[in-house]
Design a protein around this motif. Sequence first.
Motif, mmCIF file in Angstrom:
data_model
loop_
_atom_site.group_PDB
_atom_site.id
_atom_site.type_symbol
_atom_site.label_atom_id
_atom_site.label_comp_id
_atom_site.label_asym_id
_atom_site.label_seq_id
_atom_site.Cartn_x
_atom_site.Cartn_y
_atom_site.Cartn_z
ATOM 1 N N ASP A 75 0.856 -1.185 0.000
ATOM 2 C CA ASP A 75 0.000 0.000 0.000
ATOM 3 C C ASP A 75 0.893 1.237 0.000
ATOM 4 N N ARG A 85 -8.131 9.412 -4.852
ATOM 5 C CA ARG A 85 -7.271 8.428 -5.501
ATOM 6 C C ARG A 85 -6.054 8.145 -4.638
ATOM 7 N N ASN A 88 -1.394 3.866 -5.527
ATOM 8 C CA ASN A 88 -1.502 2.622 -6.298
ATOM 9 C C ASN A 88 -2.376 2.801 -7.535
ATOM 10 N N ASP A 89 -3.484 3.537 -7.372
ATOM 11 C CA ASP A 89 -4.382 3.785 -8.505
ATOM 12 C C ASP A 89 -3.697 4.635 -9.572
ATOM 13 N N SER A 92 -1.220 2.483 -11.397
ATOM 14 C CA SER A 92 -1.953 1.540 -12.241
ATOM 15 C C SER A 92 -2.496 2.217 -13.491
ATOM 16 N N ASP A 93 -3.000 3.438 -13.353
ATOM 17 C CA ASP A 93 -3.538 4.161 -14.501
ATOM 18 C C ASP A 93 -2.447 4.617 -15.458
#
Length: 310
Positions: A75, A85, A88-89, A92-93
């Motif tokens: 995390d 957000r 990690n998001d 990932s994006d």
Amino acid sequence: MSNYLVKRVLMMIVTLWIIVTLTFSLMHAIPGNPFASESDQLPEQILNNLRAKYNLDQPLPVQYVLYLKNLLMLDLGPSIKSDSRGVNDMISDGFGASAWLGAQAISIALIFGILFGIIAALNRNKWLDYVAMALAVMGVAIPSFIMAPLLINYLAIKVKIFPVATWGTWMHTVLPSLALAFGPVAVITRYMRASMIEVMNQNYIRTAEAKGIPMWIIVIRHGIRNAILPVVTFLGPLIASLITGTFVVEKIFAIPGIGKYFVDGIFNRDYPVILGTTIFYSAILIVTIFLIDIAYTLIDPRIKLTNKER
């Protein structure tokens, strides 16, 4: 082999921990805080609540331990400037665009760098050699953030072959890929030329020539495989840097990659974003170098992954 792999994995973990520690320390040593721009607009009580939400009111050793605990669970924390957000998001994006762009740049760099290096080596001290070395010098001298505006000016604005920026079709990837690959092409050309010249002067190459084997067969079967090791060494950091995103180039071409979040994180003093992107980049770099070491044994069987053989 198993002992070597265990030692390398432990070294990778220790190296990543050192990077996390140094980045955390240096980041907090810089004057300022993520809420400096809001300090004159928000009441002190709200600022205190924000600091408490992100554990910024805790002593640095406590913040460090809390971050390591979250990191062990993979995390990377929430973004301070984007409540909706997490880091990690964001990674990932943005990783898809950065990886696609990096893969194209790596392919261009390898194909043209190896080709130019072989041509220069086989035509040593001839005009083809001079042209290849001139291009190599230009590639080293002109950084990607200078090459990017030049490509936009000539190939997007004046000639209008490619779109200026943004992200959509494969046409949008050509200019940033060329900008990223220009420097690596130059470096690979120089490595390949020097290594190829050394290999072509070996006795087994002369023996093959004396047997009447065509030069192109000698180059493909014996020359390239033995000359490519320096290029493989360079590929470790190159692959990691290009796949995870070259920050300035992505910003110039408005590409929604990891580089955009890293640059914005620095400007906004977004500690989790800075730490998260740095850790992600470092992890890929460390793993890539490890895989490159293993690839050595596939390219050259004389290289063994044991201390005894070394």
